[in-house]
Write an enzyme that holds these catalytic residues in place. Structure first.
Site, PDB file in Angstrom:
ATOM      1  N   TYR A  79       0.859  -1.188   0.000  1.00  0.00           N
ATOM      2  CA  TYR A  79       0.000   0.000   0.000  1.00  0.00           C
ATOM      3  C   TYR A  79       0.895   1.238   0.000  1.00  0.00           C
ATOM      4  O   TYR A  79       1.205   1.812   1.048  1.00  0.00           O
ATOM      5  CB  TYR A  79      -0.905   0.028   1.237  1.00  0.00           C
ATOM      6  CG  TYR A  79      -1.986  -1.033   1.277  1.00  0.00           C
ATOM      7  CD1 TYR A  79      -2.329  -1.764   0.152  1.00  0.00           C
ATOM      8  CD2 TYR A  79      -2.685  -1.293   2.459  1.00  0.00           C
ATOM      9  CE1 TYR A  79      -3.319  -2.738   0.191  1.00  0.00           C
ATOM     10  CE2 TYR A  79      -3.688  -2.260   2.505  1.00  0.00           C
ATOM     11  CZ  TYR A  79      -3.984  -2.978   1.368  1.00  0.00           C
ATOM     12  OH  TYR A  79      -4.969  -3.934   1.421  1.00  0.00           O
ATOM     13  N   PHE A 227     -13.828  -3.776   0.824  1.00  0.00           N
ATOM     14  CA  PHE A 227     -14.724  -3.077  -0.106  1.00  0.00           C
ATOM     15  C   PHE A 227     -16.170  -3.059   0.402  1.00  0.00           C
ATOM     16  O   PHE A 227     -17.111  -3.096  -0.387  1.00  0.00           O
ATOM     17  CB  PHE A 227     -14.674  -3.685  -1.511  1.00  0.00           C
ATOM     18  CG  PHE A 227     -13.358  -3.562  -2.233  1.00  0.00           C
ATOM     19  CD1 PHE A 227     -12.495  -2.515  -1.952  1.00  0.00           C
ATOM     20  CD2 PHE A 227     -12.983  -4.481  -3.200  1.00  0.00           C
ATOM     21  CE1 PHE A 227     -11.269  -2.389  -2.621  1.00  0.00           C
ATOM     22  CE2 PHE A 227     -11.773  -4.374  -3.873  1.00  0.00           C
ATOM     23  CZ  PHE A 227     -10.910  -3.326  -3.590  1.00  0.00           C
ATOM     24  N   GLY A 231     -17.993  -1.263  -2.546  1.00  0.00           N
ATOM     25  CA  GLY A 231     -18.880  -2.184  -3.261  1.00  0.00           C
ATOM     26  C   GLY A 231     -18.315  -2.577  -4.605  1.00  0.00           C
ATOM     27  O   GLY A 231     -17.137  -2.923  -4.733  1.00  0.00           O
TER      28      GLY A 231
HETATM   29  N1  LIG Z   1      -7.435  -8.445   1.136  1.00  0.00           N
HETATM   30  C1  LIG Z   1      -7.581  -7.751   0.023  1.00  0.00           C
HETATM   31  O1  LIG Z   1      -7.421  -8.280  -1.081  1.00  0.00           O
HETATM   32  C2  LIG Z   1      -7.970  -6.299   0.097  1.00  0.00           C
HETATM   33  C3  LIG Z   1      -8.308  -5.626  -1.080  1.00  0.00           C
HETATM   34  C4  LIG Z   1      -8.661  -4.294  -0.961  1.00  0.00           C
HETATM   35  C5  LIG Z   1      -8.691  -3.655   0.269  1.00  0.00           C
HETATM   36  N2  LIG Z   1      -8.340  -4.339   1.388  1.00  0.00           N
HETATM   37  C6  LIG Z   1      -8.390  -3.689   2.726  1.00  0.00           C
HETATM   38  O2  LIG Z   1      -9.739  -3.323   2.959  1.00  0.00           O
HETATM   39  C7  LIG Z   1      -9.807  -1.939   3.322  1.00  0.00           C
HETATM   40  C8  LIG Z   1     -11.134  -1.366   2.861  1.00  0.00           C
HETATM   41  O3  LIG Z   1     -11.176  -1.350   1.472  1.00  0.00           O
HETATM   42  P1  LIG Z   1     -11.156   0.025   0.647  1.00  0.00           P
HETATM   43  O4  LIG Z   1     -10.463   1.079   1.411  1.00  0.00           O
HETATM   44  O5  LIG Z   1     -10.636  -0.268  -0.695  1.00  0.00           O
HETATM   45  O6  LIG Z   1     -12.676   0.295   0.386  1.00  0.00           O
HETATM   46  P2  LIG Z   1     -13.858   0.768   1.324  1.00  0.00           P
HETATM   47  O7  LIG Z   1     -13.443   0.942   2.715  1.00  0.00           O
HETATM   48  O8  LIG Z   1     -14.998  -0.103   1.010  1.00  0.00           O
HETATM   49  O9  LIG Z   1     -14.156   2.211   0.679  1.00  0.00           O
HETATM   50  C9  LIG Z   1     -13.183   3.203   0.623  1.00  0.00           C
HETATM   51  C10 LIG Z   1     -13.719   4.301  -0.280  1.00  0.00           C
HETATM   52  O10 LIG Z   1     -14.821   4.934   0.355  1.00  0.00           O
HETATM   53  C11 LIG Z   1     -14.519   6.319   0.603  1.00  0.00           C
HETATM   54  N3  LIG Z   1     -15.061   6.606   1.931  1.00  0.00           N
HETATM   55  C12 LIG Z   1     -14.577   6.215   3.137  1.00  0.00           C
HETATM   56  N4  LIG Z   1     -15.369   6.656   4.131  1.00  0.00           N
HETATM   57  C13 LIG Z   1     -16.382   7.337   3.524  1.00  0.00           C
HETATM   58  C14 LIG Z   1     -17.510   8.036   4.014  1.00  0.00           C
HETATM   59  N5  LIG Z   1     -17.785   8.125   5.323  1.00  0.00           N
HETATM   60  N6  LIG Z   1     -18.339   8.637   3.116  1.00  0.00           N
HETATM   61  C15 LIG Z   1     -18.084   8.563   1.796  1.00  0.00           C
HETATM   62  N7  LIG Z   1     -17.032   7.923   1.266  1.00  0.00           N
HETATM   63  C16 LIG Z   1     -16.183   7.310   2.125  1.00  0.00           C
HETATM   64  C17 LIG Z   1     -13.017   6.430   0.516  1.00  0.00           C
HETATM   65  O11 LIG Z   1     -12.630   7.719   0.077  1.00  0.00           O
HETATM   66  P3  LIG Z   1     -11.933   8.776   1.084  1.00  0.00           P
HETATM   67  O12 LIG Z   1     -10.532   8.336   1.315  1.00  0.00           O
HETATM   68  O13 LIG Z   1     -12.027  10.058   0.340  1.00  0.00           O
HETATM   69  O14 LIG Z   1     -12.731   8.790   2.340  1.00  0.00           O
HETATM   70  C18 LIG Z   1     -12.718   5.385  -0.578  1.00  0.00           C
HETATM   71  O15 LIG Z   1     -13.008   5.872  -1.855  1.00  0.00           O
HETATM   72  C19 LIG Z   1      -8.574  -1.336   2.645  1.00  0.00           C
HETATM   73  O16 LIG Z   1      -8.235  -0.080   3.184  1.00  0.00           O
HETATM   74  C20 LIG Z   1      -7.564  -2.420   2.872  1.00  0.00           C
HETATM   75  O17 LIG Z   1      -7.010  -2.317   4.180  1.00  0.00           O
HETATM   76  C21 LIG Z   1      -7.999  -5.657   1.321  1.00  0.00           C
END
Ligand SMILES: NC(=O)c1ccc[n+]([C@@H]2O[C@H](COP(=O)([O-])OP(=O)(O)OC[C@H]3O[C@@H](n4cnc5c(N)ncnc54)[C@H](OP(=O)(O)O)[C@@H]3O)[C@@H](O)[C@H]2O)c1
Length: 305
Positions: A79, A227, A231
């Site tokens: 990351y 996600f 989503g």
């Molecule tokens: N194991 C795997 O293969 C894998 C893959 C992907 C991710 N992950 C882990 O899972 C975590 C979560 O996934 P993710 O970060 O990709 O997706 P997520 O948490 O589902 O969504 C993040 C997205 O939502 C926005 N967001 C966050 N809080 C918000 C709110 N209150 N209102 C509106 N928008 C909001 C963020 O933008 P802003 O930054 O502008 O808030 C970003 O665009 C990652 O951080 C990572 O640690 C693991």
């Protein structure tokens, strides 16, 4: 809370009311059910694109999360954006060893120094990836390491290496990510698995992932969806809401649609944790407060339909 207090019998994972959604255990380590995903800390959009985020602002987000009761931080050495690395900022945010913080990292995927993805690690490359995380996080032992899996084949060779590194003391606890139920069984036969991290969300419920979730519940281990808010958009980040039920419940409650998606995640079982990713302080505070939302049966039915 002392180290001793937070160590619980893994067979009796504790769920408590309290800040950040109460708690659950990752093996012997107790964590807040509302955690934090560090993938968005380095760059605003997907971690490979977009301008690097302000370092001080990202570190402030991490520290604020801790103040709000978040104790579970999900990260990876891969990351990083051109100027920032999630692991380095976690290390800087929490310089003194804080026994209450649990940092979970992942190995398997690789990126070269320019950020280009390399092939998934071979078994002989996993020790190097674990050591890279140790160096960046400034630790002698990693709390939790997930094997991030690609494809549906056997994971025994790879997971077996992590099991040896756990025996050697470099890793405290093991998890698997992006796995089928058969792969979870295979890992389990090699060493204890304390957590599964798979893609799952209100609109992301495949029969296979539901079967894995059911299996984690049966075994009393954590299920950590990624996600949950983004989503279908996944790595591209959260986009306009496409689910009318989410919009309706959000409007009726006067909260954001992202909060409804997170709260729905925590309603899927006491062992289901959330790791929302953000680099935005306002979003962080909204996300943590989503843990306080208690849906009615009618709302849950509408959202889950
Ligand atoms: N194991 C795997 O293969 C894998 C893959 C992907 C991710 N992950 C882990 O899972 C975590 C979560 O996934 P993710 O970060 O990709 O997706 P997520 O948490 O589902 O969504 C993040 C997205 O939502 C926005 N967001 C966050 N809080 C918000 C709110 N209150 N209102 C509106 N928008 C909001 C963020 O933008 P802003 O930054 O502008 O808030 C970003 O665009 C990652 O951080 C990572 O640690 C693991």
């Amino acid at each position: 809370m002392t180290m001793q207090q937070r160590r619980v019998d893994s067979a009796k994972a504790v769920v408590a009311t309290g800040p950040a959604g109460g708690s659950w255990s990752l093996g012997p380590l107790q964590v807040s059910r509302m955690g934090f995903g560090a993938m968005r800390l380095a760059a605003g959009a997907a971690f490979t694109d977009g301008p690097s985020r302000d370092r001080a602002a990202s570190i402030a987000v991490l520290r604020r999360a801790r103040e709000l009761g978040v104790t579970h931080f999900d990260t990876a050495a891969f990351y990083f954006s051109p100027l920032r690395a999630a692991n380095e900022m976690i290390n800087a945010a929490f310089p003194e060893h804080d026994d209450d913080i649990v940092v979970a990292t992942k190995v398997g995927p690789g990126r070269d120094a320019s950020g280009h993805w390399t092939d998934p690690a071979r078994p002989d490359q996993l020790r190097g990836q674990v050591e890279e995380n140790l160096r960046q996080l400034g630790r002698d032992r990693l709390d939790l390491v997930y094997l991030r899996v690609f494809g549906s084949g056997s994971i025994g060779d790879l997971f077996g290496v992590l099991a040896e590194l756990r025996t050697d003391g470099l890793i405290g606890n093991l998890g698997v990510s992006n796995v089928s139920r058969a792969q979870l069984y295979e890992a389990w036969d090699i060493a204890p698995v304390v957590s599964v991290q798979n893609r799952f969300g209100l609109d992301q419920r495949t029969p296979e992932t539901l079967a894995v979730l059911e299996e984690t519940t049966r075994r009393g281990i954590a299920f950590v969806p990624f996600f949950a808010m983004a989503g279908a958009a996944g790595g591209r980040g959260r986009s306009a809401e496409t689910n009318p039920a989410v919009t309706e419940v959000a409007n009726a409650r006067g909260v954001s649609e992202a909060q409804i998606r997170l709260a729905w995640t925590l309603h899927q079982g006491p062992n289901v944790l959330a790791i929302p990713g953000t680099g935005d302080l306002r979003h962080l505070e909204q996300n943590v407060s989503a843990a306080d939302i208690q849906f009615t049966h009618e709302e849950l039915d509408a959202l889950s339909r």
